[in-house]
Design an enzyme around this catalytic site. Structure first.
Site, PDB file in Angstrom:
ATOM      1  N   HIS A 156       0.813  -1.224   0.000  1.00 44.52           N
ATOM      2  CA  HIS A 156       0.000   0.000   0.000  1.00 44.52           C
ATOM      3  C   HIS A 156       0.843   1.269   0.000  1.00 44.52           C
ATOM      4  O   HIS A 156       0.336   2.354  -0.275  1.00 44.52           O
ATOM      5  CB  HIS A 156      -0.926   0.018   1.215  1.00 44.52           C
ATOM      6  N   ASP A 367       3.552   9.636  -0.726  1.00 45.29           N
ATOM      7  CA  ASP A 367       2.337   8.907  -0.343  1.00 45.29           C
ATOM      8  C   ASP A 367       2.080   7.838  -1.404  1.00 45.29           C
ATOM      9  O   ASP A 367       2.124   8.138  -2.603  1.00 45.29           O
ATOM     10  CB  ASP A 367       1.146   9.891  -0.310  1.00 45.29           C
TER      11      ASP A 367
HETATM   12  C1  GDG Z   1      -2.039   4.029   3.332  1.00 47.45           C
HETATM   13  C2  GDG Z   1      -1.027   4.689   2.378  1.00 47.45           C
HETATM   14  C3  GDG Z   1      -2.736   4.582   0.556  1.00 47.45           C
HETATM   15  C4  GDG Z   1      -8.625  10.070   8.077  1.00 47.45           C
HETATM   16  N1  GDG Z   1      -9.106  10.738   9.130  1.00 47.45           N
HETATM   17  C5  GDG Z   1     -10.353  10.270   9.348  1.00 47.45           C
HETATM   18  C6  GDG Z   1     -10.644   9.297   8.382  1.00 47.45           C
HETATM   19  N2  GDG Z   1      -9.554   9.186   7.630  1.00 47.45           N
HETATM   20  C7  GDG Z   1      -9.467   8.249   6.499  1.00 47.45           C
HETATM   21  C8  GDG Z   1      -9.496   8.966   5.177  1.00 47.45           C
HETATM   22  C9  GDG Z   1      -8.875   7.918   4.260  1.00 47.45           C
HETATM   23  C10 GDG Z   1      -7.913   7.196   5.190  1.00 47.45           C
HETATM   24  O1  GDG Z   1      -8.257   7.536   6.528  1.00 47.45           O
HETATM   25  C11 GDG Z   1      -6.479   7.654   4.949  1.00 47.45           C
HETATM   26  O2  GDG Z   1      -6.054   7.079   3.748  1.00 47.45           O
HETATM   27  P1  GDG Z   1      -4.832   7.676   2.939  1.00 47.45           P
HETATM   28  O3  GDG Z   1      -4.765   6.961   1.630  1.00 47.45           O
HETATM   29  O4  GDG Z   1      -5.033   9.146   2.769  1.00 47.45           O
HETATM   30  O5  GDG Z   1      -3.527   7.471   3.815  1.00 47.45           O
HETATM   31  P2  GDG Z   1      -2.872   6.303   4.784  1.00 47.45           P
HETATM   32  O6  GDG Z   1      -3.640   6.145   6.030  1.00 47.45           O
HETATM   33  O7  GDG Z   1      -1.469   6.729   4.955  1.00 47.45           O
HETATM   34  O8  GDG Z   1      -2.975   4.939   3.928  1.00 47.45           O
HETATM   35  C12 GDG Z   1      -1.747   5.488   1.310  1.00 47.45           C
HETATM   36  C13 GDG Z   1      -3.610   3.809   1.522  1.00 47.45           C
HETATM   37  O9  GDG Z   1      -2.834   3.125   2.518  1.00 47.45           O
HETATM   38  C14 GDG Z   1      -4.462   2.761   0.784  1.00 47.45           C
HETATM   39  O10 GDG Z   1      -3.683   1.892   0.040  1.00 47.45           O
HETATM   40  O11 GDG Z   1      -3.549   5.396  -0.258  1.00 47.45           O
HETATM   41  O12 GDG Z   1      -0.829   6.041   0.396  1.00 47.45           O
HETATM   42  O13 GDG Z   1      -0.129   5.532   3.099  1.00 47.45           O
HETATM   43  O14 GDG Z   1      -9.832   6.975   3.842  1.00 47.45           O
HETATM   44  O15 GDG Z   1     -10.808   9.320   4.863  1.00 47.45           O
HETATM   45  N3  GDG Z   1     -11.823   8.640   8.300  1.00 47.45           N
HETATM   46  C15 GDG Z   1     -12.774   8.952   9.217  1.00 47.45           C
HETATM   47  N4  GDG Z   1     -12.559   9.885  10.198  1.00 47.45           N
HETATM   48  C16 GDG Z   1     -11.383  10.565  10.298  1.00 47.45           C
HETATM   49  O16 GDG Z   1     -11.229  11.411  11.187  1.00 47.45           O
HETATM   50  N5  GDG Z   1     -13.973   8.332   9.160  1.00 47.45           N
END
Ligand code: GDG
Length: 477
Positions: A156, A367
């Site tokens: 990921h 990222d």
């Molecule tokens: C890893 C990789 C890759 C955040 N705050 C809240 C909340 N979130 C959710 C967001 C989003 C998720 O968390 C974060 O996903 P990201 O992709 O932005 O980043 P990582 O956590 O670092 O994820 C990344 C991912 O895996 C998938 O393969 O894209 O590059 O680092 O869904 O919405 N959700 C809620 N409340 C919050 O306060 N409900």
């Protein structure tokens, strides 16, 4: 079968005060649920707490198998090797990775536990999908015990360039661990290319296109490494955003802010890869320069993450000092230029925030993909709003309608934020439409199907033979 470091459940207190497990469906579960339900597949993972694991249980038609980690394993494996060695190393050493032999030993031990559980549970000829950097040794460990299963692995996070990866004292073991899989999926083509280069340089293997040839006692085997950019459940998010209560909440948010002319939004786990400090610096300078109009507001949701790891504690302090400085300098009674929220919100509130924003700021230094950018786009059924998106995200490869930016270039970041804020509604709509088309066509179901189809096409005589003549007594799979 899915093998991931975390189970898709949270520990909650039940009505009688006893602890219970409640499903916490994220994107991965949503994507895999139909296929898991259809095949009766199991999900193996850790609950997220030290101590005993929840026994095998059913949740929403998923068969969940919890594995336990001791307090010391949480420290050495999870907080140590996963979050203080691999995470910074794979994100281009934004923070300094720490290499400790004791952490590596814990990584090997815990990976073994996951592989054993998978070997125990997988049906003859099963398809096993292993997830992410915490479990890179599982593919090989599993293959050593079960030659009859097809193994896929999805990374990921980014896979770094060889000059960086080569710092890892256990680089050879990691590559060999991964090569136990039949198919290795990465977010971007560049990540797959970096992995293939590491196979050549760290282990001296030959690669051809996206294929690595691995010699084994029984002959040679071919492993595929390719890009499968992950996505979101776009239709579900659009539906949430269209709900009356969510739209009403979006209006309330703008009212509560005093109907500002410009609302900027950042949503991130509080992580040093996300470029939150660079974003705050650019925003603070834009306020100094008076380039955003009199009453701009930045809402920054920073959800708590890895709070026991030192680099995260330091980052939190720096972010909070910076926010305090900007608000102290530019705020007035009744007006704060930064609304900083160190909290986790329900999905509906997130959708309302996305809808309330004029400009979304996604400025990571590195990222793998960044799902927030895609969620923002999926939410904007009104085709309004603009997106400022770092070039160093996987999402940038897919969303040319965004305003691309190098977050290290503060002057460039400032200019891009101003451009995104000043975009005409027509131009914003044109860009948003193109991005929405991409995200709705390439959703998470398509991602999962494409990975599993490719994995299913990998020739495996053992897997085909095992499925035709299933042994008695095997469960799950
Ligand atoms: C890893 C990789 C890759 C955040 N705050 C809240 C909340 N979130 C959710 C967001 C989003 C998720 O968390 C974060 O996903 P990201 O992709 O932005 O980043 P990582 O956590 O670092 O994820 C990344 C991912 O895996 C998938 O393969 O894209 O590059 O680092 O869904 O919405 N959700 C809620 N409340 C919050 O306060 N409900």
């Amino acid at each position: 079968m899915v093998v991931a470091s975390r189970l898709p459940v949270d520990r909650v207190e039940g009505p009688d005060g006893k602890q219970e497990w409640r499903p916490s469906p994220g994107g991965l579960v949503t994507a895999l649920e139909p296929v898991m339900r259809e095949t009766g597949g199991a999900w193996i993972g850790w609950s997220g707490d030290a101590g005993p694991a929840p026994g095998p249980f059913e949740a929403d038609g998923l068969h969940l198998v919890g594995l336990a980690l001791s307090e010391a394993e949480v420290r050495h494996f999870y907080e140590g090797f996963c979050n203080a060695t691999l995470w910074p190393l794979y994100h281009d050493v934004i923070a300094t990775p720490q290499f400790h032999r004791r952490w590596w030993d814990a990584y090997v031990l815990v990976n073994h536990r996951f592989a054993e559980a998978a070997a125990d549970q997988a049906a003859p000829g099963a398809t096993v999908w292993v997830h992410d950097y915490q479990l890179q040794l599982v593919p090989r460990m599993l293959r050593e015990q079960r030659r009859d299963v097809r193994i896929g692995f999805f990374n990921h996070i980014p896979f770094p360039g060889y000059e960086i990866f080569a710092q890892l004292p256990w680089r050879r073991q990691v590559i060999e661990g991964l090569l136990g899989a039949d198919l290795l999926g990465f977010q971007r083509r560049a990540d797959a290319a970096n992995f293939l280069r590491a196979c050549r340089r760290a282990v001296g293997l030959t690669t051809r296109g996206s294929t690595v040839r691995v010699s084994e006692p029984g002959g040679t085997r071919e492993v595929q490494a390719a890009a499968f950019p992950i996505s979101i459940d776009a239709a579900a998010l659009t539906e949430t955003a269209r709900r009356d209560d969510v739209r009403k909440r979006a209006r309330e948010i703008r009212e509560a802010l005093g109907e500002p002319d410009l609302v900027l939004l950042g949503v991130d786990r509080l992580d040093y890869t996300k470029g939150i400090l660079h974003r705050l610096r650019a925003y603070g300078e834009l306020l100094d320069d008076g380039r955003l109009g009199p009453r701009a507001v930045l809402i920054q949701v920073a959800s708590p993450s890895r709070e026991r790891v030192e680099a995260y504690q330091t980052l939190r302090d720096e972010v909070e000092v910076t926010v305090g400085r900007i608000n102290g300098q530019h705020g007035e009674v009744g007006y704060s230029p930064v609304h900083y929220l160190y909290q986790t919100y329900p999905r509906e509130e997130m959708a309302a925030l996305y809808l309330a924003a004029d400009v979304m700021l996604v400025t990571p230094l590195r990222d793998g993909m960044n799902l927030v950018a895609k969620e923002y786009v999926a939410t904007r059924y009104d085709e309004a709003g603009t997106l400022v998106l770092s070039e160093f995200t996987g999402a940038a490869d897919e969303l040319p309608g965004a305003f691309g930016v190098n977050p290290h270039d503060i002057e460039g970041l400032k200019n891009t934020i101003v451009r995104a804020a000043d975009t005409s509604p027509q131009e914003a709509r044109r860009r948003m439409r193109a991005m929405r088309r991409r995200v709705s066509e390439h959703d998470v179901a398509r991602w999962a199907a494409s990975f599993l189809d490719t994995l299913g096409q990998v020739p495996s005589r053992e897997a085909d033979a095992a499925r035709e003549a299933p042994a008695a007594g095997s469960a799950g799979g």
